[in-house]
Design a protein around this motif. Structure first.
Motif, mmCIF file in Angstrom:
data_model
loop_
_atom_site.group_PDB
_atom_site.id
_atom_site.type_symbol
_atom_site.label_atom_id
_atom_site.label_comp_id
_atom_site.label_asym_id
_atom_site.label_seq_id
_atom_site.Cartn_x
_atom_site.Cartn_y
_atom_site.Cartn_z
ATOM 1 N N VAL A 117 28.206 49.595 37.156
ATOM 2 C CA VAL A 117 28.838 48.690 38.107
ATOM 3 C C VAL A 117 27.795 47.719 38.675
ATOM 4 N N TRP A 140 38.918 60.094 40.703
ATOM 5 C CA TRP A 140 38.396 58.758 40.994
ATOM 6 C C TRP A 140 38.224 57.921 39.728
ATOM 7 N N GLU A 184 40.194 57.037 37.697
ATOM 8 C CA GLU A 184 41.263 56.063 37.473
ATOM 9 C C GLU A 184 41.323 55.035 38.605
ATOM 10 N N LEU A 185 40.399 55.113 39.514
ATOM 11 C CA LEU A 185 40.391 54.166 40.630
ATOM 12 C C LEU A 185 39.398 53.030 40.412
ATOM 13 N N THR A 186 38.604 53.147 39.369
ATOM 14 C CA THR A 186 37.633 52.096 39.084
ATOM 15 C C THR A 186 38.333 50.959 38.350
ATOM 16 N N THR A 187 37.618 49.848 38.199
ATOM 17 C CA THR A 187 38.149 48.712 37.447
ATOM 18 C C THR A 187 37.268 48.522 36.228
#
Lengths: 344, 344
Positions: B262, B282, B284-287
């Motif tokens: 990131v 988490w 699945e919470l990243t982009t």
DNA sequence: TACAAAAGTGGAACCGGTTCCACTCCGGAC
DNA sequence: GTCCGGAGTGGAACCGGTTCCACTTTTGTA
């Protein structure tokens, strides 16, 4: 599968009585001639003797063990708390028996019974809120109880270690207000819990201080278990006048709330400013990284252990202690000043 | 702080001998007249009597307790594993004493001694790799040992429950190869551990199967502790011919690796396809949401408990069992076909 | 009716430590 | 030389359960 040596084996091999061996094992419990002490230690090492904990506990009446009772370890907050507590306990030679309650008072009651059977000398717990009488009985039987993170009103004579819930909520709300927000959503824990109510009060205090009215429909108290956080987010965003900022003050609901926000694709911080009560590492891996309230877990753990062990050794004055540790606000990029265009 | 009743108090109040009370407490240990059984049960309930675990352990020679020895609970993988194990153990009436090793063999050795003192009847552990002799001695003293997630080569007579490491690595590598990638980075655990080496082997096998050469400079084995994952990511991206895809097969290093990615701002999946061995919420919470290898923790926990308890009750045949559970690939949006423009 | 087998019971030893207490030595004070 | 106090020691009770065994009472069978 050979049998482990006992204290009598050691005594025999060293040519002394068990009393002497016991005194060597527990210094300060009586005098031992230096020569015999050496000899006993040699034999102990030789035989690989180790005293059985069960025997010691039986005669002492209590175990060098504490119970740790938390909701569930899949919640990273409790997991990291448990990690610190186990670590801290180990450095004091104390073992930790772990039990989870799933926020269910029945399971909690079960756990307490079991811990009582084990004659633990202390319990560190995030209480569900039920079992008032059971907690009382536990303490009456000489078990040192410390509540961590949450308190129970009715049990005002039990030690509590928590973060400054009121302050943290007030400060984060105040921060958003100073950014121009007037409609601030709050997702918090059950109002029956000390954390839930303290955080709502802090939120209200910040409004009062800024002479802003509190819109009760913006405040959602949801359970710690389940996905209610996500649902609350959904219903907040669906309001005719949705909030322009959101505080998720229920740590257990942060993931489900953020997941919902990501799914709806709302722009953070452009359309919604966000502060969450959770400083898990992943909160800086999202886009944008989230501004968080840091909960100093190690401080909570250290203080809790200090209280339990202090009471165990009778080093603490009577009367319940309430320790509140400060929780810092860690700004990242999920909060922005309100611009008129998105003040719907 | 009143004293809790003992079995003799119960016997006296019920007008029977302690033997009878004990037989009521442990059905199948001998006959009791129905009328007396009722009376004893009534008195037990009346007095709130509960047998002391220490006394029972002392005479039984072993405790209804198992030790859980993991690296640290701040790693969500272990935390969730611990959660499942505690839960599973409770449903069998077994308590769990928790110890952490921080991957340090000395701390591990300490933990084992302590568990031995406590006469635990089983231990579930992710071994550090050291203390071979100690593990052996533990088992010789009748403690049922089950390794979970990792194995120790030299201890081939100890039960092991793990995921299909070789397969998972082979499949994820194969998937990336089928997307056209030929330079695939791999960050894995120490090669001295069974997980580390099995995953590298799977990675290599996939290459061989596709008749692709393996570039050893693309493979980084890093410790479980610390931030070495991030450093490995940095050095991989700095290569003259950097990889176009990356597999982080060291669960403990996923967060630090993703954080570095990131920070560098590299485009995922456009510039780099990514698969991680970690199905934490988490991811699945990243982009974008990350494609992951799901490690079925509950299966690991269930099997481990089954083995420990099975051996405790002597229901299992001799000989070590090796159970491997399948780990699924869960595609999300961090993998893309290789396009020539980014094949640098 | 006689007698063996089974059901039911309680006393006491045992598990492996800790601790109280009585006893023997010893040195120092008078 | 006597007396006293403390160091050093071992015997035995105790913590609270389990279990073996001897004993009495019932039940069933020949």
């Amino acid at each position: 599968m050979r049998k482990a040596p006992t204290i009598r084996d050691v005594a025999a091999a060293a040519g002394v009585s068990v009393s002497v061996v016991s005194r060597v094992l527990n210094p300060d419990s009586g005098p031992v001639a230096p020569a015999k002490r050496q000899e006993v230690l040699r034999v102990i090492d030789d035989l690989g003797y180790r005293p059985r904990a069960a025997a010691r506990e039986l005669s002492a009446g209590h175990a060098l063990t504490i119970g740790l009772v938390v909701t569930d370890l899949s919640n990273p907050f409790f997991a990291r708390l448990a990690d610190r507590i186990v670590w801290e306990a180990r450095s004091h030679g104390v073992q930790v028996v772990l039990m989870t309650t799933q926020e269910d008072p029945h399971l909690e009651a079960d756990s307490l019974d079991t811990l009582l059977d084990r004659s633990v000398s202390g319990v560190i717990a995030t209480p569900t809120g039920g079992n008032i009488e059971k907690w009382r009985r536990l303490r009456d039987l000489g078990v040192n109880v410390v509540f961590i993170d949450r308190a129970i009103e009715e049990l005002d004579d039990v030690d509590v270690v928590s973060i400054e819930n009121f302050d943290s909520a007030q400060r984060s709300t105040g921060h958003l207000i100073s950014l121009g927000h007037t409609r601030i959503g709050l997702i918090t824990g059950p109002l029956s819990t000390s954390t839930g109510s303290a955080r709502v009060n802090g939120y209200k205090a910040a409004h009062q201080h800024a002479s802003l009215p509190v819109d009760p429909t913006l405040v959602r108290d949801v359970p710690f278990r389940g996905d209610a956080g996500g649902d609350a987010v959904g219903s907040l965003l669906a309001m005719r006048q949705p909030p322009t900022a959101l505080i998720v003050a229920n740590t257990a609901q942060v993931q489900s709330s953020v997941r919902r926000l990501v799914q709806t694709g709302i722009g953070i911080p452009d359309e919604l400013s966000l502060i969450v009560f959770d400083d898990n590492p992943w909160t800086e891996l999202t886009t944008p990284p989230l501004s968080v309230i840091r909960q100093p877990l190690d401080m909570l753990a250290v203080h809790a252990l200090e209280l339990v062990l202090g009471r165990m050794h009778g080093k603490l004055p009577d009367g319940a202690r309430r320790i509140e540790v400060k929780a810092d606000y860690l700004p990242r990029n999920s909060c922005a000043p309100l611009v008129l265009s998105n003040a719907r």
